[in-house]
Design a protein around this motif. Structure first.
Motif, PDB file in Angstrom:
ATOM      1  N   GLN A 185      52.070  38.710  69.042  1.00 39.81           N
ATOM      2  CA  GLN A 185      52.507  37.357  69.395  1.00 39.81           C
ATOM      3  C   GLN A 185      52.899  36.539  68.171  1.00 39.81           C
ATOM      4  O   GLN A 185      53.450  35.447  68.302  1.00 39.81           O
ATOM      5  CB  GLN A 185      51.405  36.642  70.191  1.00 39.81           C
ATOM      6  N   ASP A 186      52.605  37.043  66.978  1.00 37.07           N
ATOM      7  CA  ASP A 186      53.004  36.349  65.747  1.00 37.07           C
ATOM      8  C   ASP A 186      54.507  36.441  65.494  1.00 37.07           C
ATOM      9  O   ASP A 186      55.078  35.605  64.791  1.00 37.07           O
ATOM     10  CB  ASP A 186      52.252  36.932  64.543  1.00 37.07           C
ATOM     11  N   LEU A 187      55.152  37.458  66.065  1.00 37.81           N
ATOM     12  CA  LEU A 187      56.593  37.637  65.828  1.00 37.81           C
ATOM     13  C   LEU A 187      57.387  36.661  66.693  1.00 37.81           C
ATOM     14  O   LEU A 187      57.066  36.479  67.871  1.00 37.81           O
ATOM     15  CB  LEU A 187      57.001  39.081  66.158  1.00 37.81           C
ATOM     16  N   PHE A 188      58.414  36.047  66.127  1.00 35.32           N
ATOM     17  CA  PHE A 188      59.119  35.033  66.909  1.00 35.32           C
ATOM     18  C   PHE A 188      59.983  35.646  67.995  1.00 35.32           C
ATOM     19  O   PHE A 188      60.406  34.967  68.922  1.00 35.32           O
ATOM     20  CB  PHE A 188      59.886  34.058  65.997  1.00 35.32           C
ATOM     21  N   THR A 189      60.207  36.963  67.917  1.00 38.76           N
ATOM     22  CA  THR A 189      60.943  37.648  68.974  1.00 38.76           C
ATOM     23  C   THR A 189      60.029  38.108  70.115  1.00 38.76           C
ATOM     24  O   THR A 189      60.494  38.697  71.088  1.00 38.76           O
ATOM     25  CB  THR A 189      61.660  38.889  68.400  1.00 38.76           C
ATOM     26  N   ALA A 190      58.729  37.833  69.985  1.00 36.12           N
ATOM     27  CA  ALA A 190      57.773  38.303  70.993  1.00 36.12           C
ATOM     28  C   ALA A 190      57.933  37.561  72.313  1.00 36.12           C
ATOM     29  O   ALA A 190      58.194  36.361  72.326  1.00 36.12           O
ATOM     30  CB  ALA A 190      56.348  38.126  70.475  1.00 36.12           C
ATOM     31  N   LEU A 191      57.796  38.286  73.415  1.00 35.35           N
ATOM     32  CA  LEU A 191      57.787  37.649  74.734  1.00 35.35           C
ATOM     33  C   LEU A 191      56.403  37.060  74.964  1.00 35.35           C
ATOM     34  O   LEU A 191      55.398  37.693  74.651  1.00 35.35           O
ATOM     35  CB  LEU A 191      58.053  38.685  75.832  1.00 35.35           C
ATOM     36  N   PRO A 192      56.320  35.854  75.526  1.00 36.42           N
ATOM     37  CA  PRO A 192      55.000  35.290  75.835  1.00 36.42           C
ATOM     38  C   PRO A 192      54.309  36.097  76.940  1.00 36.42           C
ATOM     39  O   PRO A 192      54.992  36.766  77.721  1.00 36.42           O
ATOM     40  CB  PRO A 192      55.312  33.864  76.284  1.00 36.42           C
ATOM     41  N   PRO A 193      52.969  36.038  77.001  1.00 38.13           N
ATOM     42  CA  PRO A 193      52.211  36.863  77.954  1.00 38.13           C
ATOM     43  C   PRO A 193      52.693  36.755  79.400  1.00 38.13           C
ATOM     44  O   PRO A 193      52.746  37.763  80.111  1.00 38.13           O
ATOM     45  CB  PRO A 193      50.785  36.344  77.819  1.00 38.13           C
ATOM     46  N   GLY A 194      53.082  35.552  79.831  1.00 37.63           N
ATOM     47  CA  GLY A 194      53.560  35.374  81.200  1.00 37.63           C
ATOM     48  C   GLY A 194      54.812  36.191  81.483  1.00 37.63           C
ATOM     49  O   GLY A 194      54.953  36.810  82.542  1.00 37.63           O
ATOM     50  N   ALA A 195      55.722  36.217  80.516  1.00 35.53           N
ATOM     51  CA  ALA A 195      56.955  36.987  80.659  1.00 35.53           C
ATOM     52  C   ALA A 195      56.672  38.488  80.588  1.00 35.53           C
ATOM     53  O   ALA A 195      57.324  39.282  81.277  1.00 35.53           O
ATOM     54  CB  ALA A 195      57.951  36.585  79.573  1.00 35.53           C
ATOM     55  N   VAL A 196      55.692  38.868  79.776  1.00 39.55           N
ATOM     56  CA  VAL A 196      55.289  40.273  79.681  1.00 39.55           C
ATOM     57  C   VAL A 196      54.774  40.747  81.037  1.00 39.55           C
ATOM     58  O   VAL A 196      55.147  41.811  81.532  1.00 39.55           O
ATOM     59  CB  VAL A 196      54.191  40.460  78.593  1.00 39.55           C
ATOM     60  N   ARG A 197      53.944  39.908  81.649  1.00 41.98           N
ATOM     61  CA  ARG A 197      53.405  40.229  82.970  1.00 41.98           C
ATOM     62  C   ARG A 197      54.551  40.425  83.973  1.00 41.98           C
ATOM     63  O   ARG A 197      54.613  41.439  84.666  1.00 41.98           O
ATOM     64  CB  ARG A 197      52.479  39.094  83.426  1.00 41.98           C
ATOM     65  N   GLU A 198      55.477  39.471  84.006  1.00 43.31           N
ATOM     66  CA  GLU A 198      56.584  39.547  84.966  1.00 43.31           C
ATOM     67  C   GLU A 198      57.453  40.788  84.752  1.00 43.31           C
ATOM     68  O   GLU A 198      57.825  41.458  85.705  1.00 43.31           O
ATOM     69  CB  GLU A 198      57.464  38.291  84.870  1.00 43.31           C
ATOM     70  N   LYS A 199      57.747  41.071  83.487  1.00 42.99           N
ATOM     71  CA  LYS A 199      58.586  42.232  83.176  1.00 42.99           C
ATOM     72  C   LYS A 199      57.901  43.525  83.597  1.00 42.99           C
ATOM     73  O   LYS A 199      58.528  44.413  84.184  1.00 42.99           O
ATOM     74  CB  LYS A 199      58.906  42.282  81.684  1.00 42.99           C
ATOM     75  N   GLU A 235      54.094  48.753 100.223  1.00 37.06           N
ATOM     76  CA  GLU A 235      55.415  48.909  99.577  1.00 37.06           C
ATOM     77  C   GLU A 235      56.416  47.898 100.084  1.00 37.06           C
ATOM     78  O   GLU A 235      57.496  47.781  99.530  1.00 37.06           O
ATOM     79  CB  GLU A 235      55.938  50.352  99.710  1.00 37.06           C
ATOM     80  N   GLN A 236      56.062  47.170 101.138  1.00 36.31           N
ATOM     81  CA  GLN A 236      56.974  46.133 101.631  1.00 36.31           C
ATOM     82  C   GLN A 236      57.009  44.954 100.671  1.00 36.31           C
ATOM     83  O   GLN A 236      58.028  44.310 100.477  1.00 36.31           O
ATOM     84  CB  GLN A 236      56.534  45.631 103.018  1.00 36.31           C
ATOM     85  N   GLU A 237      55.833  44.680 100.102  1.00 39.27           N
ATOM     86  CA  GLU A 237      55.727  43.539  99.201  1.00 39.27           C
ATOM     87  C   GLU A 237      56.079  43.971  97.783  1.00 39.27           C
ATOM     88  O   GLU A 237      55.797  45.099  97.400  1.00 39.27           O
ATOM     89  CB  GLU A 237      54.282  43.024  99.245  1.00 39.27           C
ATOM     90  N   ALA A 238      56.677  43.076  97.021  1.00 40.15           N
ATOM     91  CA  ALA A 238      56.984  43.386  95.616  1.00 40.15           C
ATOM     92  C   ALA A 238      55.679  43.611  94.862  1.00 40.15           C
ATOM     93  O   ALA A 238      54.673  42.950  95.144  1.00 40.15           O
ATOM     94  CB  ALA A 238      57.764  42.241  94.988  1.00 40.15           C
ATOM     95  N   PHE A 239      55.719  44.527  93.901  1.00 45.96           N
ATOM     96  CA  PHE A 239      54.488  44.828  93.174  1.00 45.96           C
ATOM     97  C   PHE A 239      54.086  43.674  92.263  1.00 45.96           C
ATOM     98  O   PHE A 239      54.915  43.070  91.588  1.00 45.96           O
ATOM     99  CB  PHE A 239      54.634  46.088  92.325  1.00 45.96           C
ATOM    100  N   SER A 240      52.790  43.374  92.276  1.00 43.73           N
ATOM    101  CA  SER A 240      52.235  42.438  91.301  1.00 43.73           C
ATOM    102  C   SER A 240      50.797  42.878  91.015  1.00 43.73           C
ATOM    103  O   SER A 240      50.201  43.610  91.792  1.00 43.73           O
ATOM    104  CB  SER A 240      52.251  41.012  91.846  1.00 43.73           C
ATOM    105  N   PHE A 241      50.274  42.437  89.877  1.00 46.47           N
ATOM    106  CA  PHE A 241      48.887  42.784  89.548  1.00 46.47           C
ATOM    107  C   PHE A 241      47.921  42.149  90.549  1.00 46.47           C
ATOM    108  O   PHE A 241      46.880  42.695  90.852  1.00 46.47           O
ATOM    109  CB  PHE A 241      48.563  42.377  88.109  1.00 46.47           C
ATOM    110  N   LYS A 242      48.305  40.976  91.071  1.00 47.25           N
ATOM    111  CA  LYS A 242      47.509  40.308  92.115  1.00 47.25           C
ATOM    112  C   LYS A 242      47.419  41.187  93.367  1.00 47.25           C
ATOM    113  O   LYS A 242      46.351  41.333  93.961  1.00 47.25           O
ATOM    114  CB  LYS A 242      48.148  38.971  92.510  1.00 47.25           C
TER     115      LYS A 242
END
Ligand code: GDP
Length: 282
Positions: A185-199, A235-242
């Motif tokens: 997360q120190d790198l300025f090109t890093a994706l924030p955790p929320g975006a990492v989760r979504e990706k 499988e009908q619902e989009a995958f999420s960690f929730k």
């Protein structure tokens, strides 16, 4: 009753060897070796012992110390005057981390094999408390890296899902939660955790879809036997960690941090929130 209970607590705290194991997984280059080396350095600083150096080629099992100020799941103190904080300072809690080595195609299967071995341990002393899956958050913008990382994570989660399902009610398997350690997360090109989760969720959804399609094609007119093999069941619902937590009880947290870099105001503070996650498993 209270003094006796306290005596037992302190006796156990003193008598028990480090027995909580964590498995460190993730693609190469994510920072696993750097993380284990940092944890060991932090621990040896606390105990004045020298630490060894590691290379990415070796599998290592290191015993490390949880900083006394990090609360544990079984021991959540509320103030600096809390006796359990004093006890944690005098007698720090130790845990073990297994780093998984390997390169290219091999590493995922090696990691899964390690996960299998550790999670099947009958001995309560060596049982697996949690999985730390490390990702390089600056590398996930690359399609191939994202696909590779998500495939590995998918396989880890599918293993844990099968394990959770196979546990009979009489012999309940204990939960093995997963921390996605969103590193660099120190790198300025890093994706924030929320975006990492979504990706990761979106990519795992794609992997799931192509797997379902493969199963359907393979079993054209027969029953769809592989149905329970789909991660997250629905499988009908989009995958999420929730969804995964809700459907199968496998818990995934995505938490940002940095093993290296000058974001760290003090030594090792970039990994504090991961240590807090580990502490909650203890
Ligand atoms: P492994 O293959 O997962 O064991 O990854 P390594 O621990 O060998 O790390 C790969 C590279 O990433 C090394 O050059 C590390 O110094 C670097 N690295 C690890 N963590 C961080 C971090 O938090 N920030 C930055 N900028 N670099 C990191």
């Amino acid at each position: 009753g209270v003094p006796i209970a306290l005596h037992i607590f302190f006796f156990q705290a003193v008598a028990s060897p480090p027995s909580s194991n964590f498995l460190l997984l993730g693609p190469s280059g994510a920072g696993k070796t750097a993380f284990t080396t940092l944890l060991e350095a932090k621990s040896s600083l606390a105990s004045n012992k020298s630490h060894s150096t590691h290379t990415s080629q070796q599998s290592t099992l290191v015993t490390v110390t949880l900083p006394p100020t990090v609360p544990t799941g079984s021991n959540r103190y509320r103030s600096v005057n809390d006796p359990s904080l004093k006890e944690a300072t005098r007698n720090p809690i130790k845990y073990r981390v297994r780093d998984t080595p390997g390169h290219g195609k091999l590493r995922a299967s090696q990691g899964i094999a390690e996960l299998q071995a550790m999670s099947q341990s009958k001995d309560i002393k060596t049982r697996l408390r949690g999985v730390v899956f490390m990702v390089d958050t600056a590398a996930l913008v690359d399609e191939a890296t994202l696909r590779d990382t998500a495939t590995y994570l998918h396989d880890v989660l599918l293993f844990l899902q099968k394990r959770a399902k196979n546990g009979s009610s009489s012999k309940r398997t204990t939960d093995i939660p997963v921390l996605v350690a969103a590193n660099k997360q120190d790198l300025f090109t890093a994706l924030p955790p929320g975006a990492v989760r979504e990706k990761l969720e979106a990519e795992i959804d794609r992997i799931r879809k192509s797997k379902t399609k493969g199963l359907l094609d393979a079993s054209a007119d027969t029953e769809l036997e592989g149905e329970e093999e789909i991660l997250g069941n629905d499988e009908q619902e989009a995958f999420s960690f929730k969804l995964l937590e809700h459907e199968v009880g496998v818990k995934v947290d995505v938490v940002g941090g940095a093993v290296k870099g000058d974001l760290q105001e003090e030594f090792g503070s970039g990994v504090r929130r991961w240590e807090e996650w580990i502490g909650m498993c203890l």
